[in-house]
Motif scaffolding. Structure first.
Motif, mmCIF file in Angstrom:
data_model
loop_
_atom_site.group_PDB
_atom_site.id
_atom_site.type_symbol
_atom_site.label_atom_id
_atom_site.label_comp_id
_atom_site.label_asym_id
_atom_site.label_seq_id
_atom_site.Cartn_x
_atom_site.Cartn_y
_atom_site.Cartn_z
ATOM 1 N N THR A 145 0.945 -1.308 -0.025
ATOM 2 C CA THR A 145 0.028 -0.108 0.067
ATOM 3 C C THR A 145 1.116 1.396 0.028
ATOM 4 O O THR A 145 0.684 2.079 0.805
ATOM 5 C CB THR A 145 -0.872 0.040 1.321
ATOM 6 N N LEU A 146 1.716 1.139 -0.970
ATOM 7 C CA LEU A 146 2.702 2.568 -1.026
ATOM 8 C C LEU A 146 2.040 3.319 -2.071
ATOM 9 O O LEU A 146 1.140 3.064 -2.774
ATOM 10 C CB LEU A 146 4.150 2.160 -1.682
ATOM 11 N N HIS A 147 2.325 4.633 -1.773
ATOM 12 C CA HIS A 147 1.554 5.713 -2.593
ATOM 13 C C HIS A 147 2.296 5.841 -4.092
ATOM 14 O O HIS A 147 3.324 5.393 -4.419
ATOM 15 C CB HIS A 147 1.660 7.163 -2.130
ATOM 16 N N ARG A 148 1.411 6.638 -4.915
ATOM 17 C CA ARG A 148 1.833 6.380 -6.427
ATOM 18 C C ARG A 148 2.963 7.573 -6.500
ATOM 19 O O ARG A 148 3.797 6.957 -7.228
ATOM 20 C CB ARG A 148 0.518 7.294 -7.094
ATOM 21 N N GLN A 149 3.287 8.416 -5.704
ATOM 22 C CA GLN A 149 4.657 9.201 -5.710
ATOM 23 C C GLN A 149 5.805 8.301 -5.408
ATOM 24 O O GLN A 149 6.784 8.592 -5.776
ATOM 25 C CB GLN A 149 4.143 10.325 -4.553
ATOM 26 N N THR A 150 5.572 7.410 -4.378
ATOM 27 C CA THR A 150 6.409 6.609 -4.167
ATOM 28 C C THR A 150 6.975 5.727 -5.356
ATOM 29 O O THR A 150 8.331 5.679 -5.677
ATOM 30 C CB THR A 150 6.346 5.530 -2.892
ATOM 31 N N PHE A 151 6.230 5.075 -6.223
ATOM 32 C CA PHE A 151 6.443 4.257 -7.292
ATOM 33 C C PHE A 151 7.212 5.213 -8.168
ATOM 34 O O PHE A 151 8.169 4.896 -8.833
ATOM 35 C CB PHE A 151 5.391 3.687 -7.822
ATOM 36 N N TYR A 152 6.722 6.414 -8.280
ATOM 37 C CA TYR A 152 7.215 7.402 -9.510
ATOM 38 C C TYR A 152 8.720 7.880 -9.174
ATOM 39 O O TYR A 152 9.452 8.098 -10.000
ATOM 40 C CB TYR A 152 6.208 8.524 -9.756
ATOM 41 N N LEU A 153 8.606 7.924 -7.864
ATOM 42 C CA LEU A 153 10.123 8.439 -7.318
ATOM 43 C C LEU A 153 11.126 7.375 -7.445
ATOM 44 O O LEU A 153 12.156 7.407 -8.165
ATOM 45 C CB LEU A 153 10.161 8.690 -5.892
ATOM 46 N N ALA A 154 10.591 5.998 -7.210
ATOM 47 C CA ALA A 154 11.477 4.927 -7.482
ATOM 48 C C ALA A 154 11.883 4.824 -9.355
ATOM 49 O O ALA A 154 12.967 4.415 -9.493
ATOM 50 C CB ALA A 154 10.880 3.473 -7.119
ATOM 51 N N GLN A 155 10.702 5.017 -9.868
ATOM 52 C CA GLN A 155 10.915 4.978 -11.457
ATOM 53 C C GLN A 155 12.180 6.089 -11.896
ATOM 54 O O GLN A 155 12.817 6.049 -12.472
ATOM 55 C CB GLN A 155 9.778 5.190 -12.127
ATOM 56 N N ASP A 156 11.891 7.402 -11.335
ATOM 57 C CA ASP A 156 12.946 8.479 -11.624
ATOM 58 C C ASP A 156 14.156 8.032 -11.138
ATOM 59 O O ASP A 156 15.206 8.070 -11.973
ATOM 60 C CB ASP A 156 12.357 9.739 -10.863
ATOM 61 N N TYR A 157 14.425 7.411 -9.871
ATOM 62 C CA TYR A 157 15.821 7.195 -9.344
ATOM 63 C C TYR A 157 16.511 6.066 -10.250
ATOM 64 O O TYR A 157 17.731 6.057 -10.769
ATOM 65 C CB TYR A 157 15.729 6.655 -8.188
ATOM 66 N N PHE A 158 15.609 5.156 -10.492
ATOM 67 C CA PHE A 158 16.085 4.100 -11.460
ATOM 68 C C PHE A 158 16.649 4.628 -12.828
ATOM 69 O O PHE A 158 17.772 4.371 -13.167
ATOM 70 C CB PHE A 158 15.093 2.733 -11.717
ATOM 71 N N ASP A 159 15.865 5.125 -13.580
ATOM 72 C CA ASP A 159 16.226 5.986 -14.881
ATOM 73 C C ASP A 159 17.453 6.627 -14.885
ATOM 74 O O ASP A 159 18.256 6.739 -15.638
ATOM 75 C CB ASP A 159 15.010 6.638 -15.575
ATOM 76 N N ARG A 160 17.638 7.665 -13.977
ATOM 77 C CA ARG A 160 18.504 8.545 -13.826
ATOM 78 C C ARG A 160 19.776 7.840 -13.281
ATOM 79 O O ARG A 160 20.797 8.164 -13.828
ATOM 80 C CB ARG A 160 18.173 9.689 -12.811
ATOM 81 N N PHE A 161 19.783 6.782 -12.343
ATOM 82 C CA PHE A 161 20.971 6.105 -12.107
ATOM 83 C C PHE A 161 21.426 5.362 -13.066
ATOM 84 O O PHE A 161 22.705 5.446 -13.222
ATOM 85 C CB PHE A 161 20.595 4.878 -10.864
ATOM 86 N N MET A 162 20.484 4.776 -13.941
ATOM 87 C CA MET A 162 21.177 4.023 -15.232
ATOM 88 C C MET A 162 21.836 4.867 -16.107
ATOM 89 O O MET A 162 22.904 4.361 -16.891
ATOM 90 C CB MET A 162 20.024 3.157 -15.702
ATOM 91 N N LEU A 163 21.580 6.406 -16.222
ATOM 92 C CA LEU A 163 21.965 6.952 -16.957
ATOM 93 C C LEU A 163 23.428 7.300 -16.504
ATOM 94 O O LEU A 163 24.336 7.649 -17.482
ATOM 95 C CB LEU A 163 21.132 8.382 -17.014
ATOM 96 N N THR A 164 23.875 7.192 -15.062
ATOM 97 C CA THR A 164 25.166 7.427 -14.584
ATOM 98 C C THR A 164 26.195 6.110 -14.715
ATOM 99 O O THR A 164 27.402 6.408 -14.309
ATOM 100 C CB THR A 164 25.157 7.773 -13.084
ATOM 101 N N GLN A 165 25.475 5.155 -15.264
ATOM 102 C CA GLN A 165 26.177 3.932 -15.321
ATOM 103 C C GLN A 165 26.689 3.276 -16.461
ATOM 104 O O GLN A 165 26.225 3.842 -17.679
ATOM 105 C CB GLN A 165 25.549 2.434 -14.547
ATOM 106 N N ASP A 166 27.616 2.346 -16.846
ATOM 107 C CA ASP A 166 27.901 1.623 -17.843
ATOM 108 C C ASP A 166 27.832 0.035 -17.895
ATOM 109 O O ASP A 166 28.340 -0.448 -17.033
ATOM 110 C CB ASP A 166 29.426 2.176 -18.443
ATOM 111 N N ASP A 167 27.385 -0.383 -18.758
ATOM 112 C CA ASP A 167 27.399 -2.198 -19.026
ATOM 113 C C ASP A 167 26.939 -2.558 -17.574
ATOM 114 O O ASP A 167 27.474 -3.622 -17.158
ATOM 115 C CB ASP A 167 28.768 -2.466 -19.310
ATOM 116 N N VAL A 168 25.444 -2.191 -17.232
ATOM 117 C CA VAL A 168 25.093 -3.143 -15.979
ATOM 118 C C VAL A 168 24.484 -4.485 -16.452
ATOM 119 O O VAL A 168 23.833 -4.554 -17.697
ATOM 120 C CB VAL A 168 24.011 -2.178 -15.481
#
Length: 377
Positions: A142-165
């Motif tokens: 029962t997490l809030h929608r904002q929690t999921f969308y924060l997680a989505q944003d963190y994931f996409d931005r983190f992947m942009l800082t990495q190479d060959d995961v």
């Protein structure tokens, strides 16, 4: 406006806040671990409104400071002009300053689907499956929608800082992003052991804690973006407001809100949604439910800015319209006035497959341009 900022505002006015220990449901269903998943215009009207190896611990690429300039300044990174604020007069701050800072985050918190070029072993569908699983975990706890969308944003931005995961690291990165987002947004976030449990042994607690430090350093601790759902909620609230009403008090229909967020959820699972700014994505979703004039008024965005996103979104709208409408769910320990803010799950992977099918059909039916036609003699 996030849920937490709303709480802070009310506390500043010495409002009484009821505190109580929230207990988890003993009979809660278990979210399926990602490893068990396959890894490969209807119009609605608001009430009263017209119509996831090698992980590199580096700071986030392309992050700048928020520019505290007047509202007419041009954000050159995306070439979108900050229009005069559409926000109403606020009793708790300057609407012009609030608007400039919100739009400024679109420049600071950059995202791009180009991160796939840095990860040759990662396919777009893997991101969709991961995010779909995170949506399911969010509903279970029962997490809030904002929690999921924060997680989505963190994931996409983190992947942009990495190479060959490696693709085997995606679930660890995803659940860690949700762990961080929960601590940012939820008053009672799930315990670390609970999030490790839903991975069915794929991720251990110490791994999540180690990954948390890597992600936080890579994102340079920039953890407060304006997410698509926060923009969407703001737009709907503004479109539903009556004169002299409080911007922080919801005045829109919960039933309509869950219909709109279902379309947004489906869109965000597509890698191509990262082609657009979050505020443009949210406004384009709203264009399929309200008249454009209303959307332009509450978003400050012109049709020239919205049209590419609105057109891209058409197959998603058609797909959602063919299936049962989203239902407003009841959750134990969630107050009725907050239930629309809880992230809910649908068979989004099946819906995405349907969208892909529609896009292929559209490409086949689109005649080639005159320069592409070949002459036959």
């Amino acid at each position: 406006m996030t849920r937490r900022s709303s709480h802070l505002h009310k506390r500043s006015e010495n409002a009484l806040i009821q505190k109580g220990k929230i207990t988890r449901q003993s009979n809660r269903r278990k979210a399926q671990p990602l490893s068990k998943l396959q890894c490969e215009k209807n119009q609605l009207v608001l009430e009263g409104v017209a119509r996831p190896c090698v992980l590199i611990e580096t700071p986030e690429k392309g992050i700048g400071e928020i520019c505290d300039e007047p509202s007419h300044v041009t954000l050159t990174s995306r070439e979108v002009v900050v229009q005069p604020t559409p926000l109403p007069a606020l009793s708790w701050g300057c609407s012009e300053d609030v608007w400039v800072k919100m739009v400024g985050k679109e420049q600071k918190y950059t995202h791009s689907k180009s991160f796939l070029q840095q990860h040759p072993r990662i396919q777009p569908r893997m991101r969709s499956i991961l995010l779909d699983w995170l949506v399911e975990v969010s509903e279970v706890y029962t997490l809030h929608r904002q929690t999921f969308y924060l997680a989505q944003d963190y994931f996409d931005r983190f992947m942009l800082t990495q190479d060959d995961v490696d693709k085997g690291s995606l679930q660890l990165i995803g659940i860690t992003c949700l762990f961080i987002a929960s601590k940012m947004e939820e008053i009672y976030p799930p315990k670390l052991a609970e999030l490790a449990y839903v991975t069915d042994g794929a991720c251990f607690e110490d791994q999540i804690l180690q990954m948390e430090l890597i992600i936080l350093k890579a994102l340079n601790w920039n953890l407060c973006p304006e997410t698509p759902v926060s923009w969407l909620k703001l737009y709907i609230q503004m479109a539903s407001m009556s004169d002299n009403s409080d911007l922080l008090e919801p005045q829109f229909s919960q039933d309509v809100y869950v219909q709109i967020t279902q379309l947004l959820d489906l869109c965000i699972l597509s890698i191509n949604s990262l082609d657009f700014q979050y505020r443009v994505l949210a406004a384009s979703v709203l264009c399929h439910f309200l008249h454009y004039e209303t959307v332009q008024k509450v978003s400050g965005l012109s049709w020239d800015v919205l049209q590419p996103c609105v057109d891209w979104m058409a197959p998603f709208v058609e797909t959602v319209a063919r299936f049962d409408r989203a239902l407003l769910k009841d959750f134990v320990k969630v107050k009725p006035e907050d239930r629309h803010n809880i992230q809910t799950h649908a068979d989004y992977i099946m819906l995405l497959d349907e969208v892909s099918h529609r896009e292929m059909e559209s490409q086949l039916l689109t005649p080639p341009s005159s320069t592409e036609k070949t002459l036959t003699h």
